[in-house]
Scaffold this active site. Structure first.
Site, PDB file in Angstrom:
ATOM      1  N   ASP A  16       0.811  -1.219   0.000  1.00  0.00           N
ATOM      2  CA  ASP A  16       0.000   0.000   0.000  1.00  0.00           C
ATOM      3  C   ASP A  16       0.846   1.272   0.000  1.00  0.00           C
ATOM      4  OD1 ASP A  16       0.813  -0.718   2.520  1.00  0.00           O
ATOM      5  OD2 ASP A  16      -1.110  -0.373   3.505  1.00  0.00           O
ATOM      6  N   GLY A 170       4.067  -0.611  11.834  1.00  0.00           N
ATOM      7  CA  GLY A 170       3.392   0.574  12.353  1.00  0.00           C
ATOM      8  C   GLY A 170       4.303   1.351  13.288  1.00  0.00           C
ATOM      9  N   HIS A 197       9.477  -5.253  12.328  1.00  0.00           N
ATOM     10  CA  HIS A 197       9.946  -3.868  12.294  1.00  0.00           C
ATOM     11  C   HIS A 197      10.466  -3.510  13.688  1.00  0.00           C
ATOM     12  CE1 HIS A 197       7.527  -3.492   8.621  1.00  0.00           C
ATOM     13  NE2 HIS A 197       8.014  -2.281   8.439  1.00  0.00           N
ATOM     14  N   GLU A 200      13.748   1.074  14.295  1.00  0.00           N
ATOM     15  CA  GLU A 200      13.575   2.059  13.219  1.00  0.00           C
ATOM     16  C   GLU A 200      13.609   3.476  13.766  1.00  0.00           C
ATOM     17  OE1 GLU A 200      10.429   3.024   9.550  1.00  0.00           O
ATOM     18  OE2 GLU A 200       9.900   1.525  11.054  1.00  0.00           O
TER      19      GLU A 200
END
Length: 332
Positions: A16, A170, A197, A200
């Site tokens: 996306d 997220g 994730h 980050e």
């Protein structure tokens, strides 16, 4: 080096965040999504990171329109096909596309239909182009833990049929890992590989926890392991691959410029790194351009490139048979 012609492996690419602007315009009109303007430049502004972006949270706002547009099976199939097509044109030989199935249920699709439609787009592209792809199912950290169980329950039926792994994505908070320990154990037992994730946005310890508590085999970004010695050593000793996306990290203010990015330092210290785009549209970059920027900044040579490529093949979640084929692409 002719970077465009060299084979590439992309392991961290969000569906996306990688829509073509032209496709977004077409889908907005088709779906009756009201925009202030349907002109190319105006729609691009809704999809691409603004210059004044100050954080990861600002960056994630670029996903609002794509999620609205991707609520039908044919739309998901189309954008998956187009992402594969775009990647193939720059000699990406294998890509793992990630997305969050639970974001695409607003118009009545089931998770099963959502996952099937993306796999269908991937497979159609494989028939036409010299590229292979698989799917990583992302779960969002601002959703409930129960939602992760839902993704595992439906997604496990596609293991070996297009789905290879699970991901947590997220906004990143310090110490987010612990509550996911049990659900990620179930994911691994259900056949999912694990990439998370982490590191980050400043928290190197999150990387350590993701590996030790969640069984992460790869880390999305891992930028900040330099501020946690234990995390750094763990990544190095265990051979955990960091899926690194420098342009995205610059966009989210993880680092200020390419020269400040630790990817080359990690690579030279024998930490396994993969170079990926994160979000081709949001960060306004493709993988060739990302390699060109890293090449110009750090003067990487072909041996560096080859090592990153082969490490990326090994770190991929594809079959051993496909890995052997992919390795042959770089032998010169």
């Amino acid at each position: 080096m002719n970077l465009l012609n060299l084979p590439k492996i992309e392991l961290h690419c969000h569906l996306d965040g990688s829509l073509r602007v032209e496709t977004a315009i077409e889908l907005a009109k088709k779906e009756g999504v009201k925009l202030d303007s349907y002109e190319y430049d105006k729609v691009k502004e809704l999809l691409v990171i603004p210059k004044e972006c100050n954080s990861l949270e600002d960056y994630l706002n670029r996903f609002a329109l794509p999620v609205k547009l991707l609520q039908r099976a044919e739309n998901l199939e189309r954008v998956a096909f187009e992402l594969m097509e775009d990647a193939s044109k720059e000699n990406v030989k294998y890509i793992e596309i990630r997305f969050a199935p639970l974001l695409h249920l607003e118009k009545g699709m089931t998770q099963k239909e959502v996952i099937e439609s993306v796999i269908k787009g991937i497979r159609k592209a494989e028939e036409l182009y010299d590229i292979k792809g698989n799917l990583i199912l992302s779960c969002l950290r601002h959703h409930s833990i129960d939602s992760v169980y839902e993704v595992i329950e439906e997604g496990k039926n596609f293991i070996g049929k297009g789905v290879v792994a699970i991901d947590l994505a997220g906004g990143e908070l310090e110490g987010f890992v612990k509550p996911y320990e049990e659900v990620m154990k179930l994911a691994r037992e259900s056949g999912f590989r694990v990439t998370i994730h982490a590191g980050e946005t400043g928290y190197g310890k999150n990387v350590r926890d993701a590996i030790e508590l969640l069984g992460a085999e790869r880390i999305g970004h891992g930028l900040f392991i330099f501020n946690d010695e234990e995390a750094y050593n763990l990544v190095k000793e265990k051979g955990v691959t960091l899926e690194m996306c420098p342009k995205s990290n610059i966009d989210t203010k993880g680092v200020n410029k390419y020269e400040d990015h630790p990817i080359y330092k990690y690579h030279k210290d024998n930490i396994r790194v993969n170079l990926s785009t994160d979000n081709r549209t949001v960060s306004n970059i493709n993988l060739t351009e990302e390699f060109e920027n890293v090449h110009k900044t750090f003067n990487i040579d072909f041996e560096d490139y080859k090592k990153i490529y082969l490490n990326s093949v090994e770190a991929s979640f594809c079959s051993e048979e496909l890995k052997e084929k992919l390795k042959l692409s770089i032998i010169i």
